[in-house]
Motif scaffolding. Structure first.
Motif, PDB file in Angstrom:
ATOM      1  N   GLU A 171       0.818  -1.211   0.000  1.00 35.70           N
ATOM      2  CA  GLU A 171       0.000   0.000   0.000  1.00 35.70           C
ATOM      3  C   GLU A 171       0.857   1.269   0.000  1.00 35.70           C
ATOM      4  N   ARG A 172       2.019   1.212   0.649  1.00 33.97           N
ATOM      5  CA  ARG A 172       2.907   2.380   0.653  1.00 33.97           C
ATOM      6  C   ARG A 172       3.546   2.577  -0.716  1.00 33.97           C
ATOM      7  N   GLU A 227       0.908   4.101  -3.013  1.00 37.79           N
ATOM      8  CA  GLU A 227       0.782   5.532  -2.737  1.00 37.79           C
ATOM      9  C   GLU A 227       1.980   6.294  -3.305  1.00 37.79           C
ATOM     10  N   GLU A 228       3.144   5.690  -3.223  1.00 35.88           N
ATOM     11  CA  GLU A 228       4.358   6.336  -3.713  1.00 35.88           C
ATOM     12  C   GLU A 228       4.306   6.521  -5.229  1.00 35.88           C
ATOM     13  N   SER A 269       0.280   8.377  -5.892  1.00 41.67           N
ATOM     14  CA  SER A 269      -0.098   9.544  -5.076  1.00 41.67           C
ATOM     15  C   SER A 269      -1.605   9.775  -5.018  1.00 41.67           C
ATOM     16  N   GLY A 270      -2.336   8.754  -4.641  1.00 41.66           N
ATOM     17  CA  GLY A 270      -3.779   8.901  -4.486  1.00 41.66           C
ATOM     18  C   GLY A 270      -4.566   8.708  -5.761  1.00 41.66           C
ATOM     19  N   GLY A 280       5.947  11.072  -4.112  1.00 40.73           N
ATOM     20  CA  GLY A 280       5.393  10.291  -3.018  1.00 40.73           C
ATOM     21  C   GLY A 280       6.112  10.579  -1.714  1.00 40.73           C
TER      22      GLY A 280
END
Length: 238
Positions: free
Chosen positions: A45-46, A49-50, A53-54, A149
Motif C-alpha cells: 500500500e505504501r 501511494e508512492e 499519489s492517491g 510520493g
C-alpha cells in the motif's frame, strides 16, 4: 552492483561498467522507494501511494506487481549470478530490495561525511578531501524526478539537508586553511568550489556531466509518458 539516489535513481552494473536502463519514471520511483530503507520490506500500500499519489488505477496491485517484476528482471539481467537469489523479492505483504551499504551512494556519502566531521579539528586537510569526494557523489537533486510520493520526498529532504550542512562545513574548512577567499555563502545545491588542481575537481566535473545526461533522460521519459497519457485520453473521448 551500485545503487544511486543522489540524483536520478539508477542502477549501475560494475562488471559491464554501464547503467542498467530503467524504462519508465515509475520504475525509478519504485527503485527510489525501495532504497529508502534497503533490506527492509516496504508494504504494497505504501508503494502504491508512492507511485500513484492517491490516483492509483483500478488494478493497482497488478500494476505494481508488473513494475516490480520488470525491475527484478532488469536486476537479474545485470547480475546473472543472483538469478536464484534475486535482490528484489516479495516479503511480508510487500517488497524488499537487498543492497549493502557500500553499494548505495547515499550510504557512502553519509559514511564519508561522518568520517570527515571526526577529523575536522585534528586533520582538517583530510577532512576537506573526504568532504570534497563525498559531494562528488552527487549528480543532481536527491531522488530527482521521483519525489512525488512521501517515502522518496522525505528521504530526499533529509539528504539535501545533510548536503547543505556539508557544503557549509567544507566552505568553512577551506576558508580556515586559506584555500579560498571568504565571500558569499555557497549555493544550496552546488558543492563549494575548490582551487584548480584539487583532486575532487575532476570528480565533480564528471558528476556534472552525468547530471546533465540524467536530466535529459528524465525530461525525455516524462515527455514520452505525457504523450502516452494525452493519447489515451484522446482515444477515450472518441
Amino acid at each position: 552492483m551500485r545503487f544511486r539516489v543522489l540524483g536520478v535513481p539508477e542502477v549501475h552494473d560494475d562488471v559491464a561498467d554501464r547503467r542498467v536502463p530503467l524504462t519508465s519514471p515509475k520504475q525509478r520511483q519504485l527503485l527510489g522507494a525501495l532504497l529508502v530503507r534497503p533490506g527492509v520490506p516496504v508494504p504494497m500500500e505504501r508503494l502504491i501511494e508512492e507511485l500513484w499519489s492517491g490516483g492509483a488505477p483500478g488494478k493497482a496491485v497488478n500494476a505494481l506487481q508488473a513494475h516490480v517484476s520488470r525491475l527484478r528482471q532488469l536486476l537479474i539481467e545485470a547480475e546473472p549470478s543472483r538469478a536464484n537469489a534475486p535482490r528484489l523479492v516479495a516479503r511480508d505483504t510487500g517488497y524488499v530490495l537487498e543492497a549493502r551499504p557500500e553499494e548505495l551512494d547515499s550510504a557512502r556519502f553519509l559514511r564519508d561525511t561522518a568520517r570527515a566531521r571526526a577529523l575536522v579539528d585534528g586533520d582538517p586537510r583530510t577532512a576537506c578531501a573526504l568532504l570534497t569526494e563525498a559531494l562528488g557523489l552527487w549528480r543532481g537533486p536527491a531522488m530527482a524526478g521521483s519525489t512525488s510520493g512521501p517515502l522518496c520526498a522525505g528521504a530526499a529532504a533529509e539528504l539535501e539537508e545533510v548536503r547543505r550542512s556539508v557544503q557549509k562545513l567544507l566552505y568553512d574548512i577551506q576558508s580556515r586553511l586559506g584555500l579560498r577567499h571568504r565571500t558569499a555563502a555557497p549555493g544550496p545545491r552546488r558543492p563549494a568550489p575548490v582551487v584548480p588542481g584539487d583532486r575532487g575537481e575532476l570528480v565533480r566535473l564528471r558528476a556534472r556531466v552525468d547530471e546533465l545526461v540524467d536530466e535529459q533522460r528524465l525530461l525525455r521519459s516524462q515527455v514520452e509518458e505525457l504523450s502516452l497519457l494525452l493519447g489515451s485520453r484522446a482515444l477515450s473521448r472518441r
